[in-house]
Design a protein around this motif. Structure first.
Motif, short mmCIF file in Angstrom:
data_model
loop_
_atom_site.label_atom_id
_atom_site.label_comp_id
_atom_site.label_asym_id
_atom_site.label_seq_id
_atom_site.Cartn_x
_atom_site.Cartn_y
_atom_site.Cartn_z
N VAL A 225 20.51 -9.06 46.40
CA VAL A 225 19.73 -7.90 46.81
C VAL A 225 18.81 -7.51 45.66
CG1 VAL A 225 19.84 -5.54 47.68
CG2 VAL A 225 21.71 -7.13 48.15
N VAL A 226 17.58 -7.14 45.98
CA VAL A 226 16.66 -6.61 44.97
C VAL A 226 16.20 -5.24 45.45
CG1 VAL A 226 14.58 -6.96 43.61
CG2 VAL A 226 15.90 -8.95 44.39
N VAL A 227 16.50 -4.23 44.65
CA VAL A 227 16.11 -2.85 44.96
C VAL A 227 14.93 -2.51 44.05
CG1 VAL A 227 16.85 -0.46 45.14
CG2 VAL A 227 18.50 -2.29 45.54
N HIS A 228 13.80 -2.23 44.66
CA HIS A 228 12.57 -2.00 43.91
C HIS A 228 12.32 -0.50 43.74
CE1 HIS A 228 11.04 -6.19 44.18
NE2 HIS A 228 11.77 -6.21 45.28
N THR A 229 11.78 -0.14 42.58
CA THR A 229 11.25 1.20 42.32
C THR A 229 9.82 1.04 41.81
OG1 THR A 229 11.86 1.38 39.98
CG2 THR A 229 13.58 1.88 41.60
N GLU A 230 9.15 2.14 41.58
CA GLU A 230 7.79 2.04 41.05
C GLU A 230 7.76 1.43 39.65
OE1 GLU A 230 5.89 5.81 41.18
OE2 GLU A 230 5.70 5.83 43.38
N GLY A 231 8.84 1.62 38.89
CA GLY A 231 8.85 1.15 37.51
C GLY A 231 9.57 -0.15 37.27
N GLY A 232 10.25 -0.66 38.28
CA GLY A 232 10.99 -1.89 38.05
C GLY A 232 11.79 -2.30 39.26
N ALA A 233 12.86 -3.08 39.02
CA ALA A 233 13.70 -3.57 40.10
C ALA A 233 15.08 -3.88 39.55
CB ALA A 233 13.10 -4.81 40.76
N ILE A 234 16.08 -3.72 40.40
CA ILE A 234 17.44 -4.12 40.06
C ILE A 234 17.86 -5.23 41.01
CG2 ILE A 234 19.87 -3.45 40.08
CD1 ILE A 234 19.06 -0.75 39.01
N GLU A 235 18.25 -6.35 40.46
CA GLU A 235 18.79 -7.46 41.23
C GLU A 235 20.31 -7.41 41.13
OE1 GLU A 235 18.83 -12.35 41.11
OE2 GLU A 235 17.23 -11.24 40.08
N ALA A 236 20.98 -7.54 42.27
CA ALA A 236 22.43 -7.40 42.28
C ALA A 236 23.05 -8.27 43.37
CB ALA A 236 22.81 -5.93 42.51
N GLU A 237 24.34 -8.50 43.23
CA GLU A 237 25.06 -9.23 44.27
C GLU A 237 25.20 -8.39 45.53
OE1 GLU A 237 28.81 -10.43 42.71
OE2 GLU A 237 27.94 -11.57 41.03
N ARG A 238 25.36 -7.07 45.34
CA ARG A 238 25.55 -6.16 46.48
C ARG A 238 24.82 -4.86 46.19
NH1 ARG A 238 30.71 -8.34 45.53
NH2 ARG A 238 31.63 -9.48 47.28
N ALA A 239 24.53 -4.12 47.27
CA ALA A 239 23.92 -2.80 47.13
C ALA A 239 24.64 -1.82 48.04
CB ALA A 239 22.44 -2.84 47.47
N VAL A 240 24.61 -0.56 47.63
CA VAL A 240 25.18 0.54 48.41
C VAL A 240 24.08 1.57 48.61
CG1 VAL A 240 26.91 2.37 48.47
CG2 VAL A 240 27.48 0.16 47.43
N ILE A 241 23.77 1.92 49.85
CA ILE A 241 22.74 2.90 50.17
C ILE A 241 23.44 4.24 50.44
CG2 ILE A 241 20.73 3.45 51.57
CD1 ILE A 241 20.56 0.82 49.96
N ALA A 242 23.18 5.21 49.57
CA ALA A 242 23.89 6.49 49.63
C ALA A 242 22.94 7.66 49.41
CB ALA A 242 25.02 6.50 48.59
N GLY A 243 21.74 7.57 50.00
CA GLY A 243 20.75 8.62 49.78
C GLY A 243 20.86 9.79 50.73
N ASN A 244 21.57 9.60 51.86
CA ASN A 244 21.77 10.66 52.84
C ASN A 244 20.45 11.33 53.23
OD1 ASN A 244 24.59 11.44 53.94
ND2 ASN A 244 24.97 10.64 51.88
N ALA A 245 20.41 12.67 53.25
CA ALA A 245 19.23 13.39 53.75
C ALA A 245 18.03 13.27 52.82
CB ALA A 245 19.58 14.87 53.96
N TYR A 246 18.23 12.74 51.62
CA TYR A 246 17.13 12.61 50.66
C TYR A 246 16.65 11.17 50.52
CZ TYR A 246 17.99 17.46 49.51
OH TYR A 246 18.12 18.82 49.60
N LEU A 247 17.11 10.29 51.41
CA LEU A 247 16.68 8.89 51.37
C LEU A 247 15.28 8.72 51.94
CD1 LEU A 247 17.53 5.95 50.75
CD2 LEU A 247 18.43 5.82 53.08
N GLY A 248 14.89 9.61 52.87
CA GLY A 248 13.59 9.45 53.51
C GLY A 248 13.61 8.31 54.51
N ASN A 364 25.87 -8.02 52.41
CA ASN A 364 26.04 -7.52 51.05
C ASN A 364 25.33 -6.18 50.79
OD1 ASN A 364 23.44 -8.52 51.14
ND2 ASN A 364 23.64 -9.80 49.29
N VAL A 365 24.98 -5.47 51.86
CA VAL A 365 24.39 -4.14 51.72
C VAL A 365 25.18 -3.18 52.59
CG1 VAL A 365 22.34 -2.70 51.96
CG2 VAL A 365 22.10 -5.09 51.29
N TYR A 366 25.81 -2.19 51.95
CA TYR A 366 26.65 -1.22 52.64
C TYR A 366 25.96 0.14 52.62
CZ TYR A 366 29.83 -4.96 51.24
OH TYR A 366 30.40 -6.19 51.01
N TYR A 367 26.34 0.98 53.56
CA TYR A 367 25.79 2.34 53.56
C TYR A 367 26.85 3.34 54.02
CZ TYR A 367 25.27 1.76 58.65
OH TYR A 367 25.50 1.54 59.98
#
Length: 434
Positions: A225-248, A364-367
């Motif tokens: 998984v690659v999670v991108h931001t404006e300033g960079g990226a994190i590459e990982a084996e797995r990701a967890v999406i936990a933004g709730n009401a602020y995820l957009g 490999n992506v949980y929420y």
């Protein structure tokens, strides 16, 4: 002290009572460049920090991406009440989804409460913990429902409950508004921002890394998984999406399944000892039995924190104080001349069936999201279940994932007015006492 609102805050936080009363909220850097970790968690609220802390305890290298500050959203703004179970209880789950689902979710309904207390003890987190919470009945129908709730919870092993009649509850709450209450001795209340900040600090002692002011802009799924931001990226084996009401809407599949809602809270000036003891003699947290419920408690400074109401779609009223103060005076009319020092709003995520949504976007992506106003305890449970499924023990996580979740009718355009109409109906029932 001048009255505060959520329009401006301290150190990047909204101007809540909680942000004003934390001694330290260290700033973390924004993500820069391409970095690699075992697991990337998106969101530094209760769900994300709880999951990250459980995973770090298991030896995973964890990074957390937060769009603003740790605890900026609901985790740092909520009413601070430790309330057991879910927004829909086990009888509703059994009727809609079967006895097997009710037994599975019921076996975990009181676990989030215990996880919080374990965290406080293990990591010596000081967050103004007080014991006990009350469900207050505004009419006889609600009191009968609370008696049934007591029986239901006891069937699932939770026996720390006392039903209080009209004379007994007055030893707990100095208001003539109610006809009785259900006391949960295992509940309580605390400073919610201190709770999440304390766990974030604990995560960092285990090697976890938190990047603030780093909102996810794109999620790239694949073998890694690659999670991108404006300033960079994190590459990982797995990701967890936990933004709730602020995820957009950065993950459209999740945005379509739930709706942001706003609730408002006020905090009074510091009350004198006699007034505080008269309002809440035993220092319990209280919520009433209405569909659009009121909730309140005293904080460590002896301010009354009072919240209530829901704005569907996450929008704020023109004046938070004008929206909430009348509710407070209905409960405690003697506070008419008391000054309001803080008024703020926060968003939570509601699902159509009012049950939390746990699941996978792929292998490999949980929420975890959508606690529908019951997030303090359920989010801590979510963190543990995510850690379990990552290490290959998915049975408990899958009990939640098996609950079907529908999109709100009418899509994004019509979900707010339809939900508001439903809320109006239930508010009318509250007023009529039916």
């Amino acid at each position: 002290m001048n009255k505060q609102t959520s329009a401006a805050g301290r150190d990047g936080y909204p101007a809540t009572l909680y942000a004003a009363t934390v001694s330290e909220a260290p700033a973390r850097p924004a993500l820069e460049g391409h970095q690699q970790f075992d697991i990337c968690v998106v969101g530094a609220g209760y769900t994300g920090i709880s999951a990250a802390l459980h995973l770090a305890e298991q030896g995973f290298r964890v990074a957390v991406l937060e769009s603003r500050r740790v605890g900026f959203g609901a985790s740092g703004r909520n009413g601070g009440q430790i309330v057991n179970s879910y927004s829909r209880d086990m009888d509703h789950i059994a009727a809609r989804y079967g006895e097997d689902s009710a037994r599975a979710l019921g076996s975990m309904a009181f676990e989030g409460n215990r996880i919080i207390r374990e965290r406080l003890e293990r990591y010596a987190i000081r967050c103004d913990l007080r014991q006990g919470n009350l469900f207050a009945a505004c009419n006889r129908q609600q009191f009968a429902a609370m008696a049934e709730q007591k029986t239901l919870w006891e069937r699932f092993g939770h026996r720390e409950l006392t039903l209080l009649g009209e004379s007994d509850y007055r030893r707990e709450v100095g208001s003539a508004r109610y006809v009785g209450a259900l006391l949960d001795h295992s509940g309580g209340h605390l400073h919610p921002l201190k709770l999440v900040l304390g766990q974030a600090a604990a995560l960092e002692t285990l090697g976890g890394v938190i990047f603030e002011n780093s909102p996810m802009t794109r999620l790239e799924q694949g073998e890694r998984v690659v999670v991108h931001t404006e300033g960079g990226a994190i590459e990982a084996e797995r990701a967890v999406i936990a933004g709730n009401a602020y995820l957009g809407r950065v993950v459209p599949a999740l945005a379509a399944r739930a709706m942001p809602c706003a609730t408002q809270i006020i905090a009074t000036e510091v009350l004198d000892d006699a007034t505080a003891r008269r309002l809440l003699p035993t220092d319990r947290a209280v919520e009433d039995g209405n569909y659009l419920l009121d909730y309140y408690r005293l904080c460590a400074e002896r301010r009354l924190i009072y919240g209530g109401g829901v704005n569907y779609g996450g929008r704020d009223p023109a004046s938070i104080e004008r929206a909430i103060r009348p509710k407070m005076l209905t409960t405690f009319p003697e506070l008419e001349k008391v000054r309001i020092d803080y008024a703020w709003s926060g968003r939570f995520l509601a699902t159509l069936n009012r049950l939390p949504q746990f699941g996978r976007l792929n292998h490999n992506v949980y929420y975890a999201q959508g606690y529908s106003g019951h997030g303090v305890t359920a989010s801590h449970l979510a963190g543990r279940l995510i850690a379990e499924v990552v290490r290959g023990e998915g049975e408990r996580f899958d009990a939640f994932a098996a609950i079907p979740h529908r999109h709100f009718p009418g899509g994004q355009r019509f979900s707010v007015p339809i939900s508001a109409l439903g809320a109006w109906y239930y508010a009318l029932r509250d007023r009529l006492g039916v």
